[in-house]
Design a protein around this motif. Structure first.
Motif, PDB file in Angstrom:
ATOM      1  N   LYS A 149       0.816  -1.221   0.000  1.00  0.00           N
ATOM      2  CA  LYS A 149       0.000   0.000   0.000  1.00  0.00           C
ATOM      3  C   LYS A 149       0.851   1.273   0.000  1.00  0.00           C
ATOM      4  CE  LYS A 149      -4.207  -1.967   2.016  1.00  0.00           C
ATOM      5  NZ  LYS A 149      -3.891  -3.331   1.627  1.00  0.00           N
ATOM      6  N   VAL A 150       1.981   1.208  -0.704  1.00  0.00           N
ATOM      7  CA  VAL A 150       2.794   2.398  -0.936  1.00  0.00           C
ATOM      8  C   VAL A 150       2.214   3.114  -2.155  1.00  0.00           C
ATOM      9  CG1 VAL A 150       5.079   3.259  -1.559  1.00  0.00           C
ATOM     10  CG2 VAL A 150       4.859   1.340   0.028  1.00  0.00           C
ATOM     11  N   PRO A 151       1.927   4.403  -2.061  1.00  0.00           N
ATOM     12  CA  PRO A 151       1.311   5.105  -3.194  1.00  0.00           C
ATOM     13  C   PRO A 151       2.201   5.084  -4.438  1.00  0.00           C
ATOM     14  CG  PRO A 151       1.187   6.427  -1.187  1.00  0.00           C
ATOM     15  CD  PRO A 151       2.102   5.285  -0.887  1.00  0.00           C
ATOM     16  N   ILE A 152       1.632   4.663  -5.559  1.00  0.00           N
ATOM     17  CA  ILE A 152       2.316   4.699  -6.851  1.00  0.00           C
ATOM     18  C   ILE A 152       1.315   5.210  -7.882  1.00  0.00           C
ATOM     19  CG2 ILE A 152       3.892   2.807  -6.293  1.00  0.00           C
ATOM     20  CD1 ILE A 152       2.135   0.926  -7.911  1.00  0.00           C
ATOM     21  N   PRO A 153       1.786   5.745  -9.016  1.00  0.00           N
ATOM     22  CA  PRO A 153       0.838   6.125 -10.071  1.00  0.00           C
ATOM     23  C   PRO A 153       0.019   4.906 -10.494  1.00  0.00           C
ATOM     24  CG  PRO A 153       3.033   6.979 -10.542  1.00  0.00           C
ATOM     25  CD  PRO A 153       3.183   6.034  -9.386  1.00  0.00           C
ATOM     26  N   LYS A 154      -1.137   5.146 -11.078  1.00  0.00           N
ATOM     27  CA  LYS A 154      -1.967   4.038 -11.547  1.00  0.00           C
ATOM     28  C   LYS A 154      -1.114   3.145 -12.446  1.00  0.00           C
ATOM     29  CE  LYS A 154      -6.144   5.069 -12.636  1.00  0.00           C
ATOM     30  NZ  LYS A 154      -7.302   5.603 -13.421  1.00  0.00           N
ATOM     31  N   THR A 155      -1.036   1.876 -12.080  1.00  0.00           N
ATOM     32  CA  THR A 155      -0.076   0.964 -12.707  1.00  0.00           C
ATOM     33  C   THR A 155      -0.772  -0.317 -13.148  1.00  0.00           C
ATOM     34  OG1 THR A 155       1.759   1.828 -11.388  1.00  0.00           O
ATOM     35  CG2 THR A 155       2.051  -0.365 -12.323  1.00  0.00           C
ATOM     36  N   MET A 156      -0.278  -0.871 -14.235  1.00  0.00           N
ATOM     37  CA  MET A 156      -0.850  -2.096 -14.791  1.00  0.00           C
ATOM     38  C   MET A 156       0.284  -3.011 -15.233  1.00  0.00           C
ATOM     39  SD  MET A 156      -3.399  -2.288 -18.071  1.00  0.00           S
ATOM     40  CE  MET A 156      -4.038  -3.839 -18.703  1.00  0.00           C
ATOM     41  N   ILE A 157       0.248  -4.256 -14.799  1.00  0.00           N
ATOM     42  CA  ILE A 157       1.190  -5.259 -15.301  1.00  0.00           C
ATOM     43  C   ILE A 157       0.593  -5.826 -16.586  1.00  0.00           C
ATOM     44  CG2 ILE A 157       2.340  -7.453 -14.849  1.00  0.00           C
ATOM     45  CD1 ILE A 157       2.305  -6.763 -11.883  1.00  0.00           C
ATOM     46  N   ILE A 158       1.273  -5.578 -17.686  1.00  0.00           N
ATOM     47  CA  ILE A 158       0.717  -5.883 -19.006  1.00  0.00           C
ATOM     48  C   ILE A 158       1.295  -7.188 -19.540  1.00  0.00           C
ATOM     49  CG2 ILE A 158       0.439  -5.030 -21.370  1.00  0.00           C
ATOM     50  CD1 ILE A 158       0.948  -2.199 -20.256  1.00  0.00           C
ATOM     51  N   HIS A 159       0.423  -7.997 -20.117  1.00  0.00           N
ATOM     52  CA  HIS A 159       0.836  -9.229 -20.790  1.00  0.00           C
ATOM     53  C   HIS A 159      -0.015  -9.385 -22.044  1.00  0.00           C
ATOM     54  CE1 HIS A 159      -2.744 -10.932 -18.814  1.00  0.00           C
ATOM     55  NE2 HIS A 159      -2.273 -10.387 -17.695  1.00  0.00           N
ATOM     56  N   LYS A 160       0.223 -10.438 -22.783  1.00  0.00           N
ATOM     57  CA  LYS A 160      -0.435 -10.573 -24.088  1.00  0.00           C
ATOM     58  C   LYS A 160      -1.951 -10.700 -23.973  1.00  0.00           C
ATOM     59  CE  LYS A 160       0.220 -15.608 -24.295  1.00  0.00           C
ATOM     60  NZ  LYS A 160       0.803 -16.734 -25.077  1.00  0.00           N
ATOM     61  N   ASP A 161      -2.443 -11.177 -22.819  1.00  0.00           N
ATOM     62  CA  ASP A 161      -3.880 -11.401 -22.682  1.00  0.00           C
ATOM     63  C   ASP A 161      -4.655 -10.157 -22.250  1.00  0.00           C
ATOM     64  OD1 ASP A 161      -3.630 -14.073 -23.429  1.00  0.00           O
ATOM     65  OD2 ASP A 161      -3.216 -14.709 -21.367  1.00  0.00           O
ATOM     66  N   ASN A 162      -3.965  -9.129 -21.729  1.00  0.00           N
ATOM     67  CA  ASN A 162      -4.697  -7.931 -21.292  1.00  0.00           C
ATOM     68  C   ASN A 162      -4.242  -6.668 -22.019  1.00  0.00           C
ATOM     69  OD1 ASN A 162      -2.247  -7.309 -20.120  1.00  0.00           O
ATOM     70  ND2 ASN A 162      -3.035  -7.041 -18.043  1.00  0.00           N
ATOM     71  N   ARG A 163      -3.458  -6.820 -23.064  1.00  0.00           N
ATOM     72  CA  ARG A 163      -2.897  -5.657 -23.746  1.00  0.00           C
ATOM     73  C   ARG A 163      -3.972  -4.751 -24.349  1.00  0.00           C
ATOM     74  NH1 ARG A 163       0.704  -7.266 -28.740  1.00  0.00           N
ATOM     75  NH2 ARG A 163       0.148  -5.138 -29.342  1.00  0.00           N
ATOM     76  N   LYS A 164      -5.124  -5.301 -24.667  1.00  0.00           N
ATOM     77  CA  LYS A 164      -6.193  -4.490 -25.254  1.00  0.00           C
ATOM     78  C   LYS A 164      -6.879  -3.599 -24.218  1.00  0.00           C
ATOM     79  CE  LYS A 164      -7.202  -7.704 -29.039  1.00  0.00           C
ATOM     80  NZ  LYS A 164      -8.236  -8.555 -29.697  1.00  0.00           N
ATOM     81  N   GLN A 165      -6.591  -3.837 -22.947  1.00  0.00           N
ATOM     82  CA  GLN A 165      -7.240  -3.073 -21.880  1.00  0.00           C
ATOM     83  C   GLN A 165      -6.410  -1.880 -21.411  1.00  0.00           C
ATOM     84  OE1 GLN A 165      -8.067  -5.956 -18.765  1.00  0.00           O
ATOM     85  NE2 GLN A 165      -8.589  -7.521 -20.291  1.00  0.00           N
ATOM     86  N   VAL A 166      -5.232  -1.683 -21.991  1.00  0.00           N
ATOM     87  CA  VAL A 166      -4.310  -0.663 -21.501  1.00  0.00           C
ATOM     88  C   VAL A 166      -4.904   0.736 -21.598  1.00  0.00           C
ATOM     89  CG1 VAL A 166      -2.065   0.429 -21.853  1.00  0.00           C
ATOM     90  CG2 VAL A 166      -2.270  -2.060 -21.987  1.00  0.00           C
ATOM     91  N   GLU A 167      -5.441   1.077 -22.748  1.00  0.00           N
ATOM     92  CA  GLU A 167      -5.962   2.435 -22.924  1.00  0.00           C
ATOM     93  C   GLU A 167      -7.102   2.717 -21.955  1.00  0.00           C
ATOM     94  OE1 GLU A 167      -7.712   5.466 -26.358  1.00  0.00           O
ATOM     95  OE2 GLU A 167      -7.233   3.381 -26.876  1.00  0.00           O
ATOM     96  N   ALA A 168      -7.986   1.756 -21.780  1.00  0.00           N
ATOM     97  CA  ALA A 168      -9.113   1.961 -20.865  1.00  0.00           C
ATOM     98  C   ALA A 168      -8.637   2.102 -19.427  1.00  0.00           C
ATOM     99  CB  ALA A 168     -10.088   0.790 -20.985  1.00  0.00           C
TER     100      ALA A 168
END
Length: 492
Positions: free
Chosen positions: A293-312
């Motif tokens: 729970k250390v504050p970080i910018p909104k972050t996403m671990i990206i892989h081939k199965d969720n790459r289409k969700q990055v922009e959203a």
């Protein structure tokens, strides 16, 4: 540090070397006065290193007494390992070929005395083998069918050195001790040996040359003999009490191998291998900081199965990071969907996972230096001219590659910045770290935690001056003393 040459019989070594004592193996093994010595380097010239021989026990007990043994028991085992011999052949294959290509025979024996041979033309090959197998006297056997290969390597019993070579042996021994500064009045006052790993060719090293010199001066003022080493000195690590890494670290890199070996050999290491593993991978950091729970910018671990969700999830523009990115390299800002997909294709081709973060522009990043879980210095790193990052490697003028830096007294650093930085760094360990943060609307967000943080003369040292270097060296010295106390208590 006390220098001791150990032989089976005093007649085996009758050469006087300044500030070095010669003792027989029986005395070293049984005289309790040697057990009580706190700092010693033991040069084992016994006739045999066979398992459970006197020579074997000299190195074994030297290590138990926290003395530096050459050769170590590990080296003795390496000399018997065909696997290691084959690996060394591959590693120095080109040098072997270059050194021996003029020979007409199918077999060749190379005698190595303190890293040298009586024929100067084999100097580089001798040095390479001696660096891999740290033993005073070595015999390397080579064979040639289609190409020269190292067949075996073994220790030479000192009584097997031909009479015609004894004068060379003594000459090489004197040069060896002088080169490694094991003798001399100045060095005899030094308590510990510190290696600083540098790469003279690195484009953006973590410390500039003036800073490195300040580290050397600080170390020597606190009783260290200090030597700058490079990646070619891997096999010399056992000569030192501590390793301080001042070139950019990475896991799949010699810096990690240096840290791992030094740590395994009982040296104090900054940066330690665990810190390198944790800090150099952005995926690990994102998971660790989120869980804590250390504050970080909104972050996403990206892989081939969720790459289409990055922009959203992150919006555009957003920032993509390779897991092992550093110094703004491997970090890109994507502005539109086409750019996003192209960068994802490239990055996911190299790594199963990458990091995506929302774009959070600021005029500067905070950098909080942390050592031993306490703040060491605070800086503002401003963005490079006309760029969104601190570094911009795609400019024509070198002066525009890096933004300005400003060192800030702790009393001028917002509490939430310091508090958040310490919370993040202390999740990694108790080493030397640089925590990068952005301050947005009165809240601090951690961008990353760096092992091997920048410490440049004229930037990070503007407030503490030479005390900054002294504090880091003092921490290294304290760690060495703590290690020795732990070993002593364990032996008592």
């Amino acid at each position: 540090m006390r220098k001791i040459v150990v032989v089976d019989y005093p007649r085996d070594w009758d050469e006087a070397i300044e500030d070095t004592e010669v003792v027989d193996a029986q005395s070293y093994l049984t005289d309790t006065s040697y057990t009580d010595i706190r700092n010693a380097r033991v040069f084992n010239l016994c006739r045999s290193y066979r398992y459970q021989s006197a020579g074997y026990y000299v190195s074994l007990l030297a290590e138990a007494r926290s003395h530096k043994a050459i050769p170590s028991v590990t080296t003795m085992q390496d000399l018997k390992s065909p696997t290691i011999v084959r690996a060394i052949t591959v590693e120095i294959e080109e040098l072997i070929h270059k050194s021996l290509s003029g020979l007409k025979s199918e077999n060749f024996t190379l005698s190595i005395y303190f890293g040298q041979n009586v024929a100067a033309k084999y100097e580089k090959l001798c040095k390479a083998l001696h660096d891999h197998f740290q033993a005073p006297l070595l015999r390397a056997q080579f064979t040639c069918k289609d190409a020269w290969v190292l067949q075996s390597i073994s220790a030479i019993p000192i009584n097997d050195v031909p009479a015609s070579h004894r004068s060379y042996l003594k000459e090489f021994a004197k040069a060896y001790f002088a080169r490694h500064r094991f003798s001399g009045a100045r060095i005899s006052r030094k308590i510990y040996d510190l290696a600083i790993l540098v790469d003279p060719q690195e484009k953006a090293p973590p410390s500039n040359q003036r800073a490195i010199q300040h580290f050397v001066e600080a170390a020597e003022s606190q009783g260290f003999y200090t030597e700058l080493i490079t990646k070619d000195d891997y096999r010399r690590l056992a000569e030192f009490d501590a390793l301080f890494i001042r070139e950019t670290t990475a896991v799949n890199h010699h810096t990690y191998r240096f840290a791992r070996k030094a740590f395994a050999d009982g040296l104090v290491v900054i940066d330690d291998p665990t810190s390198i593993l944790r800090c150099t991978n952005k995926v690990y950091l994102a998971e660790l900081l989120t869980k804590a729970k250390v504050p970080i910018p909104k972050t996403m671990i990206i892989h081939k199965d969720n790459r289409k969700q990055v922009e959203a999830a992150l919006g555009l523009p957003c920032v993509l990071k390779k897991p092992d990115s550093s110094f703004s390299q491997g970090v890109v800002k994507v502005k539109n969907q086409e750019d996003l997909q192209q960068q994802l294709d490239e990055m996911l081709c190299d790594s199963e996972l990458i990091i995506g973060q929302e774009y959070t522009p600021t005029d500067f990043d905070w950098r909080i230096g942390v050592l031993d879980k306490q703040p060491l210095y605070a800086c503002k790193y401003f963005m490079a001219k006309g760029h969104w990052q601190i570094y911009n490697w795609n400019v024509a003028k070198k002066k525009d590659e890096e933004g300005a830096g400003e060192t800030v007294p702790f009393e001028q650093v917002p509490f939430h910045v310091l508090h958040t930085a310490l919370k993040a760094a202390n999740l990694i360990g108790d080493g030397l770290y640089g925590v990068d943060l952005k301050e947005i609307d009165g809240k601090a967000y951690v961008i990353e935690v760096n092992d091997n943080p920048s410490i440049d003369a004229g930037v990070e040292d503007r407030i503490l001056k030479k005390d900054l270097y002294g504090a880091i060296v003092k921490s290294i010295k304290k760690r060495i003393d703590n290690n020795k106390n732990i070993r002593s208590n364990g032996e008592s």
